[in-house]
Scaffold this motif. Structure first.
Motif, PDB file in Angstrom:
ATOM      1  N   ILE A 223       1.753 -19.703 -53.857  1.00  0.00           N
ATOM      2  CA  ILE A 223       0.884 -20.185 -52.776  1.00  0.00           C
ATOM      3  C   ILE A 223      -0.355 -20.856 -53.362  1.00  0.00           C
ATOM      4  CG2 ILE A 223      -0.657 -19.454 -50.896  1.00  0.00           C
ATOM      5  CD1 ILE A 223       1.509 -17.358 -50.175  1.00  0.00           C
ATOM      6  N   VAL A 224      -0.981 -20.213 -54.342  1.00  0.00           N
ATOM      7  CA  VAL A 224      -2.177 -20.805 -54.951  1.00  0.00           C
ATOM      8  C   VAL A 224      -1.823 -22.125 -55.626  1.00  0.00           C
ATOM      9  CG1 VAL A 224      -3.976 -20.498 -56.701  1.00  0.00           C
ATOM     10  CG2 VAL A 224      -3.312 -18.574 -55.251  1.00  0.00           C
ATOM     11  N   ASP A 225      -0.705 -22.178 -56.334  1.00  0.00           N
ATOM     12  CA  ASP A 225      -0.294 -23.414 -57.011  1.00  0.00           C
ATOM     13  C   ASP A 225      -0.054 -24.543 -56.012  1.00  0.00           C
ATOM     14  OD1 ASP A 225      -0.501 -22.241 -59.497  1.00  0.00           O
ATOM     15  OD2 ASP A 225       1.652 -21.810 -59.667  1.00  0.00           O
ATOM     16  N   LEU A 226       0.608 -24.248 -54.907  1.00  0.00           N
ATOM     17  CA  LEU A 226       0.855 -25.278 -53.888  1.00  0.00           C
ATOM     18  C   LEU A 226      -0.447 -25.790 -53.281  1.00  0.00           C
ATOM     19  CD1 LEU A 226       3.936 -23.798 -51.981  1.00  0.00           C
ATOM     20  CD2 LEU A 226       3.876 -25.948 -53.268  1.00  0.00           C
ATOM     21  N   CYS A 227      -1.385 -24.894 -53.073  1.00  0.00           N
ATOM     22  CA  CYS A 227      -2.650 -25.279 -52.435  1.00  0.00           C
ATOM     23  C   CYS A 227      -3.605 -25.972 -53.403  1.00  0.00           C
ATOM     24  CB  CYS A 227      -3.320 -24.059 -51.817  1.00  0.00           C
ATOM     25  SG  CYS A 227      -2.372 -23.376 -50.458  1.00  0.00           S
ATOM     26  N   ARG A 228      -3.394 -25.813 -54.703  1.00  0.00           N
ATOM     27  CA  ARG A 228      -4.229 -26.526 -55.687  1.00  0.00           C
ATOM     28  C   ARG A 228      -3.922 -28.014 -55.665  1.00  0.00           C
ATOM     29  NH1 ARG A 228      -6.483 -23.039 -60.467  1.00  0.00           N
ATOM     30  NH2 ARG A 228      -6.277 -21.095 -59.396  1.00  0.00           N
ATOM     31  N   ASP A 229      -2.661 -28.352 -55.488  1.00  0.00           N
ATOM     32  CA  ASP A 229      -2.269 -29.762 -55.436  1.00  0.00           C
ATOM     33  C   ASP A 229      -2.810 -30.422 -54.171  1.00  0.00           C
ATOM     34  OD1 ASP A 229      -0.884 -29.373 -57.807  1.00  0.00           O
ATOM     35  OD2 ASP A 229       1.011 -28.979 -56.789  1.00  0.00           O
ATOM     36  N   THR A 230      -2.536 -29.802 -53.043  1.00  0.00           N
ATOM     37  CA  THR A 230      -2.936 -30.329 -51.737  1.00  0.00           C
ATOM     38  C   THR A 230      -3.121 -29.158 -50.795  1.00  0.00           C
ATOM     39  OG1 THR A 230      -1.486 -32.240 -52.108  1.00  0.00           O
ATOM     40  CG2 THR A 230      -2.254 -31.883 -49.874  1.00  0.00           C
ATOM     41  N   PRO A 231      -4.198 -29.137 -50.005  1.00  0.00           N
ATOM     42  CA  PRO A 231      -4.317 -28.083 -48.989  1.00  0.00           C
ATOM     43  C   PRO A 231      -3.078 -28.076 -48.088  1.00  0.00           C
ATOM     44  CG  PRO A 231      -6.376 -29.284 -49.189  1.00  0.00           C
ATOM     45  CD  PRO A 231      -5.358 -30.032 -50.004  1.00  0.00           C
ATOM     46  N   GLN A 232      -2.615 -26.887 -47.768  1.00  0.00           N
ATOM     47  CA  GLN A 232      -1.373 -26.721 -47.005  1.00  0.00           C
ATOM     48  C   GLN A 232      -1.620 -25.863 -45.771  1.00  0.00           C
ATOM     49  OE1 GLN A 232       2.003 -27.525 -48.353  1.00  0.00           O
ATOM     50  NE2 GLN A 232       0.887 -28.751 -49.832  1.00  0.00           N
ATOM     51  N   SER A 233      -0.927 -26.175 -44.686  1.00  0.00           N
ATOM     52  CA  SER A 233      -0.991 -25.307 -43.511  1.00  0.00           C
ATOM     53  C   SER A 233      -0.123 -24.079 -43.775  1.00  0.00           C
ATOM     54  CB  SER A 233      -0.508 -26.038 -42.265  1.00  0.00           C
ATOM     55  OG  SER A 233       0.893 -26.233 -42.322  1.00  0.00           O
ATOM     56  N   VAL A 234      -0.338 -23.048 -42.994  1.00  0.00           N
ATOM     57  CA  VAL A 234       0.466 -21.825 -43.126  1.00  0.00           C
ATOM     58  C   VAL A 234       1.940 -22.151 -42.897  1.00  0.00           C
ATOM     59  CG1 VAL A 234       0.875 -19.527 -42.155  1.00  0.00           C
ATOM     60  CG2 VAL A 234      -1.464 -20.337 -42.493  1.00  0.00           C
ATOM     61  N   ALA A 235       2.228 -23.005 -41.928  1.00  0.00           N
ATOM     62  CA  ALA A 235       3.615 -23.395 -41.638  1.00  0.00           C
ATOM     63  C   ALA A 235       4.233 -24.155 -42.810  1.00  0.00           C
ATOM     64  CB  ALA A 235       3.668 -24.237 -40.370  1.00  0.00           C
ATOM     65  N   GLU A 236       3.462 -25.043 -43.435  1.00  0.00           N
ATOM     66  CA  GLU A 236       3.972 -25.792 -44.589  1.00  0.00           C
ATOM     67  C   GLU A 236       4.269 -24.867 -45.760  1.00  0.00           C
ATOM     68  OE1 GLU A 236       1.869 -30.153 -44.268  1.00  0.00           O
ATOM     69  OE2 GLU A 236       0.607 -28.443 -44.843  1.00  0.00           O
ATOM     70  N   LEU A 237       3.401 -23.878 -45.969  1.00  0.00           N
ATOM     71  CA  LEU A 237       3.638 -22.918 -47.048  1.00  0.00           C
ATOM     72  C   LEU A 237       4.916 -22.133 -46.804  1.00  0.00           C
ATOM     73  CD1 LEU A 237       0.021 -21.586 -47.615  1.00  0.00           C
ATOM     74  CD2 LEU A 237       1.382 -22.947 -49.218  1.00  0.00           C
ATOM     75  N   ALA A 238       5.104 -21.688 -45.571  1.00  0.00           N
ATOM     76  CA  ALA A 238       6.306 -20.925 -45.247  1.00  0.00           C
ATOM     77  C   ALA A 238       7.560 -21.763 -45.473  1.00  0.00           C
ATOM     78  CB  ALA A 238       6.239 -20.437 -43.798  1.00  0.00           C
TER      79      ALA A 238
END
Length: 131
Positions: free
Chosen positions: A66-81
């Motif tokens: 989750i942290v790695d994905l959000c470092r590239d680009t902010p993500q919504s909770v739905a996008e993370l899931a």
């Protein structure tokens, strides 16, 4: 086929590997103290000054992802899931953990009740045109 063979095929897939139940990722929790109210469209942003999540032994691999994905680009909770192929409930708990540990912060959307009424904006535009 033996009983053991049938049980194994139920819990193990040669391509996917062993199955991990979602509640195992959250240690049986269905909510997190920092979770409060995470909407599907709430945006999760990695904290730039946060330590490397790989070095924190208290974090699971899903937390680190989750942290790695959000470092590239902010993500919504739905996008993370969707990106992690995890249920929304699990992602909410994991994000709540990361907020508590100060690895990420969450930008919540503006509630509809706080948005400006469209008719007021039309009246303002009409008033400006009349000037």
């Amino acid at each position: 086929m033996s009983v053991e063979g049938r049980g194994r095929s139920h819990w193990f897939d040669d391509e996917a590997g062993p199955v991990v139940r979602p509640y195992a990722m959250t240690r049986g929790r269905t909510s997190s103290p920092g979770q409060h109210r995470l909407d599907l469209i709430a945006v999760v942003v990695a904290e730039p000054q946060a330590d490397d999540p790989d070095t924190d032994v208290t974090l699971s691999p899903e937390h680190v992802d989750i942290v790695d994905l959000c470092r590239d680009t902010p993500q919504s909770v739905a996008e993370l899931a969707a990106s992690l192929d995890l249920p929304i409930g699990v992602v909410r708990v994991l994000v709540g953990d990361l907020v508590d540990a100060e690895f990420v912060h969450v930008n919540r959307p503006v509630p509809p009740a706080e948005l400006v009424d469209e008719s007021i904006l039309r009246d303002v535009i009409n008033g400006l045109r009349a000037l």
